[in-house]
Structures are given as structure tokens and as C-alpha cells.
Design an enzyme around this catalytic site. Structure first.
Site, mmCIF file in Angstrom:
data_model
loop_
_atom_site.group_PDB
_atom_site.id
_atom_site.type_symbol
_atom_site.label_atom_id
_atom_site.label_comp_id
_atom_site.label_asym_id
_atom_site.label_seq_id
_atom_site.Cartn_x
_atom_site.Cartn_y
_atom_site.Cartn_z
ATOM 1 N N LYS A 53 88.798 62.790 54.673
ATOM 2 C CA LYS A 53 88.743 64.258 54.622
ATOM 3 C C LYS A 53 89.779 64.862 55.574
ATOM 4 O O LYS A 53 90.491 65.804 55.212
ATOM 5 C CB LYS A 53 87.325 64.735 54.968
ATOM 6 C CG LYS A 53 86.337 64.409 53.852
ATOM 7 C CD LYS A 53 84.879 64.592 54.220
ATOM 8 C CE LYS A 53 84.004 64.093 53.072
ATOM 9 N NZ LYS A 53 82.562 64.104 53.373
ATOM 10 N N GLN A 97 78.760 65.112 58.288
ATOM 11 C CA GLN A 97 78.775 63.954 57.386
ATOM 12 C C GLN A 97 77.363 63.372 57.240
ATOM 13 O O GLN A 97 76.662 63.153 58.220
ATOM 14 C CB GLN A 97 79.746 62.897 57.931
ATOM 15 C CG GLN A 97 79.930 61.709 57.034
ATOM 16 C CD GLN A 97 80.530 62.063 55.661
ATOM 17 O OE1 GLN A 97 81.482 62.832 55.568
ATOM 18 N NE2 GLN A 97 79.962 61.516 54.612
ATOM 19 N N ASP A 120 80.108 72.466 52.057
ATOM 20 C CA ASP A 120 79.391 71.451 51.272
ATOM 21 C C ASP A 120 78.428 72.104 50.281
ATOM 22 O O ASP A 120 77.916 71.446 49.375
ATOM 23 C CB ASP A 120 78.584 70.528 52.191
ATOM 24 C CG ASP A 120 79.318 69.224 52.496
ATOM 25 O OD1 ASP A 120 80.233 68.867 51.719
ATOM 26 O OD2 ASP A 120 78.958 68.567 53.490
#
Ligand code: NDP
Length: 292
Positions: A53, A97, A120
Site C-alpha cells: 500500500k 491493517q 476502507d
């Protein structure tokens, strides 16, 4: 039947090209999109994801911060960092994460992310916006990537029957909402582990999205002639013939299914490459919406 192989790498590449233009426009007005990626603990797979990422940000000229916190970081310390990132004007997107260590309550942490920076799409405000079809909300990256693939290949969804196998908050549920939304107009059935007669149900589908986490579960018996099959699964299976001792397969038995399909995604190289591309897209969108 001749099938079209959906090339996720290529579509992800064109998403990135589009983003480069948007980023250049933002930069010309003095704004640099910024993403903060927070990793708690030292799970090797998570380290790889976080690394990819951050690398994707660098390639596009997106500012990024990588926070690697020790496994024993407390919930309070993590939430304190989230609040700090919420207040940081250089940061437009924040992601923690998954999965965090067991002592961390992931849902409670997500509640602390400013929904405007929740790239997200896990915060309840963004879940609601998805259901309400409010385009300003953030949608989880993997189902968003699936929709982008369908669009890129001109797959008609209106009036089609889509069966989504899996009902997770990360893939299955948002996927179902995206397909049934008024700009896609599919008729959607969501299947899960308690669904009866799954092969029969899937055989009535024009579009199948498999997000199960079971290697090659979807066999030819599930697929009607001409169906579109998107395989979200990423499963590691033992393979002594490979130097690593394993290989990655999807939730779909690709070789057995492909000749029945009109379009199908491979694993790897199908849905997978789209996830990070859409994370970048969500970060640029967050920047645009925050700076006006
Ligand atoms: P989850 O484990 O959260 O959800 C799996 C879903 O599949 C559940 O709803 C479960 O049902 C359902 N299921 C399990 N077994 C069966 C069965 N035999 N028949 C029908 N349904 C079943 O997984 P995720 O949604 O997070 O991920 C799914 C897959 O996608 C995984 O392989 C994952 O690695 C991959 N993935 C890939 C990404 C990418 O970037 N390409 C991103 C995210 C995930 P129930 O709810 O009843 O338990």
C-alpha cells in the site's frame, strides 16, 4: 464457449493513470493526497500488504505515513494515534491493517476513525451511505474493484441475476449493495454457509461473485453457460512442485469453469490487483472531498 479473461492488472493500471491526472490537478491547487497505514503487531502477511500500500502511494505521488506499532500496543494508544491522524491535515485517508492482535477491539477502533478519512469504508457512517446510495461515502476497496472490472469490460448488470457467495462486511455485503444499487440494477441473491442447494442457485445466476475463502469450491456444476464469474478468493494450497511449497488459488475451480463463462477473473491477476488501486482511488476522493 470462448471466454474473456478479465485482466485486473490492466484495469488497475488504467485506474492509476486516471488517478495520476486527478492527483496532478490537486497538486496544482496545493493539495497532496495523504494516506496513513497503521499496523499493530508483526504478522508477516500484514507487513506485506502494508508495504504494498505504501509503495502504491509512492508510485502515484500520494504522501504516506506507515505506523508500525508493537503487538502489545494498547487499545487506548491505538485510538490516541487515530485521533492524532484525524487531526492531521496532511492525512486524508486512514486505515488500520486487519486483523489486529486479539486484545484490540477492531470495531471500536474503526468507530474512532473520522468517517471522512475512512478509506476502507468500514465505519458505520460509510456503511449507511452505501445502503443509502450516497456517492460521497466510502465503499470497501475489493467490491469497489469488482464493480470497476465489470464496468471496464462493459458487462451489463441491469436486470441480471447476480449471486454473491459470502456475506462479510468487507466483500459480500457491500458487493450485494453495489450490484443492487440504482446505477447497477442487478437482482441480487446473497448466499452463505447456511444456504441450501447452492450449486442450483448459482446455476440461475448471470453473474457470480465468489467471496468465500474455500479453495476452488465453485465448480462447473455451479455455473450456467455464458455466466460472468468474479473470483475474490485468495487461498493458499500446498503444492510440492512449487519452490515455495504452495500456490494461490481462488474460490473458483478456474480450469473446470472457464469454458462455460462469458467473462471470468483469474487468480492471481483478477480481482486482487484492483483492491490497492481502489484504496488509492478512495484516498484521492477523500482528499478531494476534504479540501473542497
Ligand atoms: P469471510 O470468512 O469473512 O466470509 C466468508 C463468507 O463465505 C461467509 O459469509 C461465509 O458464510 C461464507 N461461506 C463459508 N463457507 C461457505 C460455503 N460452504 N458455502 C457458502 N458460503 C460459505 O471472508 P472474506 O469475505 O473476508 O473473504 C473471502 C475470500 O476473499 C477469502 O479467500 C479472502 O482471502 C478473499 N479476499 C480477497 C481480497 C482481495 O483483495 N482480492 C480482499 C478480501 C478478501 P457465513 O457468514 O455463514 O459464515
Amino acid at each position: 464457449m470462448d471466454f474473456v479473461l478479465i485482466d485486473g492488472k490492466q484495469v488497475a493500471g488504467s485506474v492509476r493513470e486516471r488517478l495520476k491526472e486527478e492527483i496532478a490537478e490537486l497538486k496544482s491547487r496545493g493539495h497532496v493526497p495523504g494516506l496513513a497505514v497503521v499496523l499493530v503487531g508483526d504478522d508477516p502477511a500484514s507487513q506485506v500488504y502494508v508495504g504494498s500500500k505504501v509503495k502504491a502511494c509512492a508510485e502515484l505521488g500520494i504522501y504516506s505515513q506507515k505506523w508500525e506499532l508493537p503487538a502489545e500496543t494498547s487499545q487506548e494508544e491505538l485510538v490516541k494515534l487515530i485521533h492524532q491522524l484525524n487531526a492531521d491535515d496532511r492525512i486524508h485517508g486512514i486505515l488500520v491493517q486487519s486483523p489486529p492482535p486479539r486484545h484490540i477491539d477492531e470495531e471500536a477502533v474503526i468507530l474512532n476513525i473520522d468517517p471522512r478519512k475512512d478509506v476502507d469504508g468500514f465505519h458505520p457512517v460509510n456503511v449507511a451511505k452505501l445502503v443509502l446510495e450516497d456517492a460521497a461515502g466510502f465503499v470497501p476497496c475489493t467490491p469497489l474493484g469488482c464493480m470497476e472490472l465489470l464496468k471496464a469490460y462493459g458487462v451489463e448488470t441491469a436486470g441480471k441475476h447476480a449471486v454473491v457467495i459470502g456475506r462479510s462486511m468487507i466483500v459480500g455485503k457491500p458487493m450485494a449493495h453495489l450490484l443492487m444499487a440504482k446505477n447497477a440494477n442487478a437482482t441480487v441473491t446473497v448466499a452463505h454457509s447456511r444456504t441450501k442447494n447452492l450449486p442450483e442457485l448459482c446455476r440461475s445466476a448471470d453473474i457470480i461473485v465468489a467471496a468465500v475463502g474455500r479453495p476452488e469450491m465453485v465448480t462447473a456444476d455451479y455455473v450456467k453457460e455464458g455466466a460472468v464469474v468474479l473470483d475474490v478468493g485468495i487461498n493458499r494450497i500446498e503444492d510440492a512442485s512449487r519452490p515455495r511449497g504452495y500456490r494461490i488459488v481462488g474460490d473458483v475451480a478456474f480450469d473446470a469453469v472457464k469454458d462455460k463463462c462469458s467473462y471470468i477473473t483469474p487468480v492471481p491477476g483478477g480481482v486482487g490487483p484492483m483492491t490497492i488501486a481502489m484504496l488509492m482511488a478512495n484516498t484521492v476522493k477523500a482528499c478531494r472531498q476534504l479540501v473542497g
